[in-house]
Design an enzyme around this catalytic site. Structure first.
Site, PDB file in Angstrom:
ATOM      1  N   ARG A   1      11.814  -4.183  -7.107  1.00 15.42           N
ATOM      2  CA  ARG A   1      13.110  -3.832  -6.527  1.00 15.42           C
ATOM      3  C   ARG A   1      13.420  -4.659  -5.284  1.00 15.42           C
ATOM      4  NH1 ARG A   1      14.318   1.085  -8.922  1.00 15.42           N
ATOM      5  NH2 ARG A   1      15.618   2.530  -7.846  1.00 15.42           N
TER       6      ARG A   1
ATOM      7  N   ARG B   1      25.736  11.898 -14.749  1.00 18.07           N
ATOM      8  CA  ARG B   1      24.387  11.897 -15.337  1.00 18.07           C
ATOM      9  C   ARG B   1      23.652  13.199 -15.010  1.00 18.07           C
ATOM     10  NH1 ARG B   1      20.452   6.789 -14.636  1.00 18.07           N
ATOM     11  NH2 ARG B   1      20.057   7.472 -12.512  1.00 18.07           N
TER      12      ARG B   1
ATOM     13  N   LYS C   1      18.796   1.211 -17.517  1.00 15.85           N
ATOM     14  CA  LYS C   1      17.432   0.695 -17.671  1.00 15.85           C
ATOM     15  C   LYS C   1      16.535   1.691 -18.422  1.00 15.85           C
ATOM     16  CE  LYS C   1      16.782   0.125 -13.192  1.00 15.85           C
ATOM     17  NZ  LYS C   1      18.085   0.512 -12.626  1.00 15.85           N
TER      18      LYS C   1
ATOM     19  N   ARG D   1      20.080  15.100 -10.307  1.00 10.64           N
ATOM     20  CA  ARG D   1      19.032  14.675  -9.378  1.00 10.64           C
ATOM     21  C   ARG D   1      19.476  14.809  -7.933  1.00 10.64           C
ATOM     22  NH1 ARG D   1      17.192   8.928 -11.744  1.00 10.64           N
ATOM     23  NH2 ARG D   1      17.634   8.417  -9.580  1.00 10.64           N
TER      24      ARG D   1
ATOM     25  N   ARG E   1      22.534   4.133  -2.583  1.00 13.31           N
ATOM     26  CA  ARG E   1      21.675   3.456  -3.571  1.00 13.31           C
ATOM     27  C   ARG E   1      22.316   2.165  -4.054  1.00 13.31           C
ATOM     28  NH1 ARG E   1      21.307   8.022  -7.547  1.00 13.31           N
ATOM     29  NH2 ARG E   1      20.336   6.618  -9.032  1.00 13.31           N
TER      30      ARG E   1
HETATM   31  P1  ADP Z   1      17.893   4.461  -9.985  1.00 21.84           P
HETATM   32  O1  ADP Z   1      17.527   3.144 -10.582  1.00 21.84           O
HETATM   33  O2  ADP Z   1      18.844   5.207 -10.820  1.00 21.84           O
HETATM   34  O3  ADP Z   1      18.260   4.407  -8.535  1.00 21.84           O
HETATM   35  P2  ADP Z   1      15.099   5.278  -9.983  1.00 21.84           P
HETATM   36  O4  ADP Z   1      14.658   6.465 -10.736  1.00 21.84           O
HETATM   37  O5  ADP Z   1      14.655   3.937 -10.489  1.00 21.84           O
HETATM   38  O6  ADP Z   1      16.667   5.409  -9.959  1.00 21.84           O
HETATM   39  O7  ADP Z   1      14.668   5.401  -8.450  1.00 21.84           O
HETATM   40  C1  ADP Z   1      14.936   6.531  -7.664  1.00 21.84           C
HETATM   41  C2  ADP Z   1      14.489   6.288  -6.227  1.00 21.84           C
HETATM   42  O8  ADP Z   1      13.069   6.055  -6.205  1.00 21.84           O
HETATM   43  C3  ADP Z   1      15.077   5.053  -5.573  1.00 21.84           C
HETATM   44  O9  ADP Z   1      16.336   5.317  -4.991  1.00 21.84           O
HETATM   45  C4  ADP Z   1      14.008   4.724  -4.522  1.00 21.84           C
HETATM   46  O10 ADP Z   1      14.071   5.597  -3.417  1.00 21.84           O
HETATM   47  C5  ADP Z   1      12.726   5.060  -5.244  1.00 21.84           C
HETATM   48  N1  ADP Z   1      12.174   3.875  -5.968  1.00 21.84           N
HETATM   49  C6  ADP Z   1      12.012   3.755  -7.311  1.00 21.84           C
HETATM   50  N2  ADP Z   1      11.464   2.565  -7.637  1.00 21.84           N
HETATM   51  C7  ADP Z   1      11.268   1.911  -6.462  1.00 21.84           C
HETATM   52  C8  ADP Z   1      10.749   0.618  -6.123  1.00 21.84           C
HETATM   53  N3  ADP Z   1      10.307  -0.245  -7.051  1.00 21.84           N
HETATM   54  N4  ADP Z   1      10.719   0.293  -4.802  1.00 21.84           N
HETATM   55  C9  ADP Z   1      11.137   1.140  -3.849  1.00 21.84           C
HETATM   56  N5  ADP Z   1      11.653   2.347  -4.101  1.00 21.84           N
HETATM   57  C10 ADP Z   1      11.718   2.745  -5.391  1.00 21.84           C
END
Ligand code: ADP
Length: 216
Positions: free
Chosen positions: A88, A127, A13, A162, A173
């Site tokens: 999400r 990554r 993404k 990370r 996740r």
């Molecule tokens: P990825 O898509 O690779 O898991 P992100 O950078 O989008 O990584 O998100 C990292 C973390 O941030 C998620 O595992 C969650 O804990 C939190 N997070 C990000 N966006 C949201 C969202 N829209 N709702 C709830 N938690 C979120």
């Protein structure tokens, strides 16, 4: 244009969002980046979010909606936005729908990046991310390595793994994604806004998104 990017962690993404913003000068809004920035800066939001993020769980919807409600009203969003990692959950998608109505904005497209699980797992474990929160360039130890010293090729900061990229957090996740986020595919399909893309090449994905936008 106003686009939502859906897809599992590691689906690409962030990479596609950057290609789209370079293409049409819209802004990328990544809730993950905003939250990591808040954790690093030690703000109230960061303190509330940190534990959930490190465990690979979702941050509560109410916190996310507070962030998005103000973010989408910032002036740079007038040029259009690419939502990366938001919504999400179904409640977030419902809240977004209301927010867009209130702001009198319409989405152009919801893109689902459909990537096979083995590819996702391989990508997440390899990554690496630039530690400079203003840069956050994404690397991959196999396909796009940083410098030999482990530094970012763009800004020179150290490139790191990370905190949520341990095997345990990755598994969590992906489970969270299947349970809470995958239902959004059907949600947006019913709204007639969904474009499913099942390629693992970012150039091919970019081309098919541009084609879908031209049909708008
Ligand atoms: P990825 O898509 O690779 O898991 P992100 O950078 O989008 O990584 O998100 C990292 C973390 O941030 C998620 O595992 C969650 O804990 C939190 N997070 C990000 N966006 C949201 C969202 N829209 N709702 C709830 N938690 C979120």
């Amino acid at each position: 244009m106003r686009i939502i990017l859906l897809g599992a962690p590691g689906a690409g993404k962030g990479t596609i969002a950057k290609m789209l913003t370079d293409y049409d000068r819209s802004v990328q809004i990544s809730t993950g980046d905003i939250l990591r920035g808040a954790v690093k800066a030690g703000t109230e939001l960061g303190k509330k979010a940190q534990g959930y993020m490190e465990r690979g769980e979702l941050v509560p919807d109410s916190l996310i909606m507070d962030i998005m409600e103000s973010r989408l009203q910032e002036p740079d969003c007038k040029k259009g936005f690419i939502l990366d990692g938001f919504p999400r959950t179904i409640p977030q998608a419902d809240a977004l729908k209301k927010l867009l109505q209130k702001l009198n904005l319409k989405l152009d497209l919801v893109v689902n990046l459909d990537v096979p699980r083995p590819v996702i797992l391989d990508r997440l474990t390899t990554r690496r991310t630039c530690s400079n929160s203003a840069c956050q360039e994404i690397y991959n130890v196999k396909s796009k390595p940083p410098t030999a010293e482990g530094k970012c090729k763009k800004c020179g900061s150290p490139v790191v793994q990370r905190a949520d990229e341990t095997e345990e957090a990755i598994t969590k996740r992906l489970e969270t994604y299947n349970e809470k986020t995958a239902p959004l595919i059907q949600y947006y399909q019913q709204e007639g806004a969904l474009k499913n893309v099942s390629s693992t090449s970012s150039d091919e994905i970019f081309t098919s998104i541009k084609a879908a936008l031209k049909g708008k």
